[in-house]
Write a protein that holds these residues in place. Structure first.
Motif, PDB file in Angstrom:
ATOM      1  N   LYS A  19      11.552  -0.981  75.012  1.00 18.13           N
ATOM      2  CA  LYS A  19      12.954  -0.547  75.057  1.00 18.13           C
ATOM      3  C   LYS A  19      13.707  -1.035  73.825  1.00 18.13           C
ATOM      4  CE  LYS A  19      17.030  -0.395  78.042  1.00 18.13           C
ATOM      5  NZ  LYS A  19      17.604  -0.716  79.382  1.00 18.13           N
ATOM      6  N   LEU A  20      13.443  -2.276  73.408  1.00 16.22           N
ATOM      7  CA  LEU A  20      14.088  -2.817  72.210  1.00 16.22           C
ATOM      8  C   LEU A  20      13.776  -1.971  70.989  1.00 16.22           C
ATOM      9  CD1 LEU A  20      15.567  -5.128  70.645  1.00 16.22           C
ATOM     10  CD2 LEU A  20      13.329  -6.255  70.456  1.00 16.22           C
ATOM     11  N   SER A  25      19.720   3.333  72.359  1.00 16.61           N
ATOM     12  CA  SER A  25      20.581   2.225  71.960  1.00 16.61           C
ATOM     13  C   SER A  25      20.868   1.339  73.161  1.00 16.61           C
ATOM     14  CB  SER A  25      21.902   2.745  71.388  1.00 16.61           C
ATOM     15  OG  SER A  25      21.684   3.453  70.187  1.00 16.61           O
ATOM     16  N   VAL A  26      20.843   0.014  72.904  1.00 16.85           N
ATOM     17  CA  VAL A  26      21.133  -0.956  73.953  1.00 16.85           C
ATOM     18  C   VAL A  26      22.364  -1.748  73.541  1.00 16.85           C
ATOM     19  CG1 VAL A  26      20.261  -2.876  75.335  1.00 16.85           C
ATOM     20  CG2 VAL A  26      18.667  -1.147  74.457  1.00 16.85           C
ATOM     21  N   GLU A  28      25.144  -4.644  73.304  1.00 13.38           N
ATOM     22  CA  GLU A  28      25.007  -6.101  73.304  1.00 13.38           C
ATOM     23  C   GLU A  28      25.441  -6.720  74.626  1.00 13.38           C
ATOM     24  OE1 GLU A  28      28.499  -7.876  70.835  1.00 13.38           O
ATOM     25  OE2 GLU A  28      28.141  -5.827  70.105  1.00 13.38           O
ATOM     26  N   TRP A  33      19.365  -7.833  77.964  1.00 16.60           N
ATOM     27  CA  TRP A  33      19.077  -8.942  77.062  1.00 16.60           C
ATOM     28  C   TRP A  33      18.666 -10.191  77.828  1.00 16.60           C
ATOM     29  CZ3 TRP A  33      18.141  -7.174  72.553  1.00 16.60           C
ATOM     30  CH2 TRP A  33      18.844  -6.060  72.056  1.00 16.60           C
ATOM     31  N   ASN A  68      15.591   1.756  64.405  1.00 18.15           N
ATOM     32  CA  ASN A  68      16.803   0.936  64.323  1.00 18.15           C
ATOM     33  C   ASN A  68      17.955   1.601  63.574  1.00 18.15           C
ATOM     34  OD1 ASN A  68      18.133  -1.770  64.741  1.00 18.15           O
ATOM     35  ND2 ASN A  68      18.159  -1.677  62.497  1.00 18.15           N
ATOM     36  N   THR A  71      19.497   3.434  66.430  1.00 21.93           N
ATOM     37  CA  THR A  71      19.869   2.707  67.652  1.00 21.93           C
ATOM     38  C   THR A  71      20.708   1.465  67.388  1.00 21.93           C
ATOM     39  OG1 THR A  71      17.869   1.324  67.622  1.00 21.93           O
ATOM     40  CG2 THR A  71      17.712   3.475  68.718  1.00 21.93           C
ATOM     41  N   ASN A  73      19.612  -1.519  67.503  1.00 16.53           N
ATOM     42  CA  ASN A  73      19.221  -2.548  68.473  1.00 16.53           C
ATOM     43  C   ASN A  73      18.988  -3.919  67.828  1.00 16.53           C
ATOM     44  OD1 ASN A  73      19.435  -0.803  70.599  1.00 16.53           O
ATOM     45  ND2 ASN A  73      17.236  -0.347  70.742  1.00 16.53           N
ATOM     46  N   GLU A 134      28.133   0.293  64.694  1.00 17.71           N
ATOM     47  CA  GLU A 134      27.887   0.913  65.996  1.00 17.71           C
ATOM     48  C   GLU A 134      28.696   2.189  66.217  1.00 17.71           C
ATOM     49  OE1 GLU A 134      27.925  -0.349  70.731  1.00 17.71           O
ATOM     50  OE2 GLU A 134      28.570  -1.743  69.177  1.00 17.71           O
TER      51      GLU A 134
END
Length: 655
Positions: A19-20, A25-26, A28, A33, A68, A71, A73, A134
């Motif tokens: 997933k990372l 996109s995750v 913060e 986390w 990245n 995303t 991340n 972001e």
């Protein structure tokens, strides 16, 4: 990874890592986390296991490199770490093990990723991954956050401000190791970097304010040699006593850096790391050395080198000159003790060299110590075990001796220090010997080892330079040291005769075969004659300046007087042989007058009486005078003694 304990072989299939590194996109603030950072697995303890870790995670890392930019991340992970470090000091005070454990894990992942990113891409691409904005995925505008600079400042603050407790030991080691990994960019460039991201972030901006505090903290970490907490004393219970996984990873990076900034990456054998009792001290030392050896920026000198080269003793109350930035004070006695105790490490020897050579406050302090044997003996032991040491380590030890022998006070005082039972010296039992005589024995042994084994074209030059610096202050030489001086001259004489014979035979053979090219024996002879002249100058300097202090050297000269006969009329040595010939002739005459069958004790007694009777004005002073051979600046190492040795630098490579 996640709340369950993991194995390295399971990492490529780990859902949290997928997933990372995936296309989603995750945020913060996502609970993801906490799940990602709740992991532990057995720490790799060898380079093979570390390689397995890299191989197991390379697909995840490359997937993140690809995704990245869309995303962000990596930036989210860094922001999670940055937000946690704001509460780290309070968490340490409250003994919040879980919070510190997860923060450590976040830093661990960041560093593993950083290492891959540095290996896989240019610095420009690396910066783009750390300046993700972001609000506009994939956009890298000038207004976006520079998370790399924030991360470095945060690491500096963590290293300098977080109290060192059992629960913070590992994260302190990881913070230092992450900085080492960040500074490894030079490893992937053939040219010397002067405009790198290291210069951009560490030599200006907010990081610059931490310069003196960081250097002071790293030095004290080295001085204190704090051991890791025992298993069970902190949440990372599966860590081995040798330090964390990242410690091993960063040590590999630092080993490469160590090779680059010592002797250009060429060594006779791989460095052998002694068992490390303090990973924190070792990593602190590595980071300190890497910072000290960063090149100057085009518009500013290296501030970390400035700090290292200008700090003073805590007992020195004089004000710092306004022209010296990043100044601080440290306990010189504690630093001296640590340096004496840690010389088995090549990195500690490099730190000692750096401080002695470029920090005048340290050099003055050390030369004034009355217990110099505590420092000199470990250096001599390094040289004595030359066949077991990395060539970088041997060179550093030898140049340290060269720096010390520039000082006449040191050269006198080492003959006043009497040592008993040197157990590591195995050629002969030395029940009692002066430090000066032992130094001479070890340096001569190094020369002879070099002549027969490595044939390094600079090593013998530096050894002879150290002996030349000391020669005017030779005092009460041990009989074995005097014998070894003459034995070394005997070995050189035999080499000279051998080359002369080869040249003669070659000339005879050329009469019958004019098509075969002749070896350049004339140049070989010139080279070895330069070395012989240096040895004669060393002997002559001792006789001229301290004849009355060295009856054992006179005895050894008389015992091997035939060695010098062939050089009396040699045009290259006539001037330097005058004093030596005078001493041999004078004392030989007195021995003849005393009769035959004289005991060793009687011969020494006659020599001591003769020293008083020999008029000092009969010995020519100019024959033994020479300037001290000084240690080099870093850029000139190792061929630093050229001004004293001339063409003899290539003798062992040619013969």
């Amino acid at each position: 990874m996640g709340s369950n304990s993991s194995r390295i072989s399971d990492l490529p299939k780990n859902e949290y890592l997928k997933k990372l590194s995936g296309t989603e996109s995750v945020s913060e603030n996502d609970p993801f986390w906490n799940q990602l950072l709740s992991f532990s697995f057995p720490t790799p303890t060898s380079s093979t296991e570390l390689k397995l870790l890299e191989e197991a995670t390379i697909s995840v890392c490359r997937s993140l490199v690809e995704n990245n930019p869309r995303t962000g991340n990596l930036g989210a992970l860094i922001k999670v770490f940055l937000s946690r470090t704001k509460e780290l000091k309070l968490s340490a005070e409250c003994q919040n093990h879980i919070f510190i454990w997860q923060t450590h894990n976040a830093l661990f992942i960041i560093c593993c990723l950083l290492k891959v990113f540095i290996c896989e891409m240019s610095e420009e691409e690396l910066q783009l991954h750390f300046t993700y904005e972001e609000k506009s995925p994939g956009s890298y505008s000038s207004d976006s956050e520079d998370l790399l600079e924030e991360l470095l400042c945060c690491l500096m603050q963590l290293i300098t401000d977080i109290p060192l407790l059992d629960i913070t030991y590992e994260i302190s080691v990881e913070a230092i190791s992450t900085m080492v990994v960040f500074l490894s960019c030079q490893l992937f460039h053939k040219e010397v970097l002067r405009h790198s991201i290291s210069h951009k972030y560490l030599m200006r901006g907010p990081c610059l304010a931490y310069t003196s505090k960081l250097v002071k903290t790293l030095l004290y970490n080295f001085i204190r040699q704090e051991k890791p907490p025992p298993p069970g004393a902190h949440v990372l219970s599966q860590q081995s006593e040798g330090g964390g996984l990242l410690y091993g990873l960063a040590s590999g990076v630092a080993t490469g850096l160590w090779t680059v900034f010592t002797l250009g990456g060429v060594g006779s054998k791989a460095a052998t790391n002694p068992e490390l009792s303090s990973p924190l001290a070792n990593q602190s030392l590595l980071l300190l050395l890497v910072l000290a050896n960063l090149t100057d920026a085009p518009d500013a000198p290296n501030p970390y080198r400035q700090a290292i080269l200008s700090f003073k003793n805590t007992q020195d109350n004089s004000p710092f000159p306004s022209s010296i930035p990043h100044a601080f004070q440290i306990n010189f006695n504690s630093l001296y003790t640590a340096l004496c105790e840690q010389q088995r490490s090549g990195q500690a020897t490099l730190l000692l060299y750096t401080l002695l050579h470029q920090n005048s406050n340290i050099r003055t302090y050390m030369l004034a110590r009355t217990d110099m044997e505590n420092l000199v003996l470990p250096i001599l032991e390094i040289l004595y075990h030359v066949e077991e040491r990395n060539s970088h380590h041997v060179y550093m030890a030898l140049i340290i001796l060269l720096i010390l022998t520039e000082d006449d006070g040191f050269n006198r005082s080492i003959h006043e220090v009497i040592l008993k039972n040197i157990t590591w010296y195995s050629e002969r039992v030395l029940t009692e010997i002066s430090l000066g005589s032992l130094l001479i024995l070890v340096v001569i042994r190094t020369i002879q080892y070099n002549m027969t084994r490595t044939r390094d074209k600079y090593l013998h030059t530096n050894c002879l330079a150290a002996l030349a610096n000391m020669s005017a202050q030779f005092r009460a030489l041990h009989q074995y040291a005097a014998q070894r001086i003459i034995s070394l001259f005997s070995l050189l004489s035999k080499k000279h005769n051998k080359v002369l014979e080869q040249a003669t035979q070659s000339l005879r053979g050329s009469l019958s075969s004019s098509d075969v090219p002749l070896p350049d024996y004339a140049q070989d002879l010139n080279v070895i004659e330069e070395v012989i002249r240096m040895m004669l100058e060393i002997i002559n300097s001792c006789l001229t300046n301290s004849l009355h202090h060295n009856p054992n050297l006179v005895y050894a000269l008389l015992y091997k007087r035939d060695l010098f006969e062939q050089f009396r009329t040699h045009p290259s040595f006539q001037d330097i042989m005058q004093n030596i010939d005078l001493v041999i002739t004078f004392f030989s005459s007195r021995l003849l007058q005393a009769g035959a069958e004289l005991s060793v004790e009687r011969v020494l007694e006659i020599i001591k009486q003769g020293v008083v009777a020999l008029p000092k004005d009969r010995l020519k002073q100019e024959g033994g005078s020479r300037n001290k051979v000084q240690a080099p600046p870093r850029s000139d190492h190792p061929p630093h003694a050229r001004q004293a040795q001339g063409t003899c630098v290539c003798v062992w490579s040619r013969i």
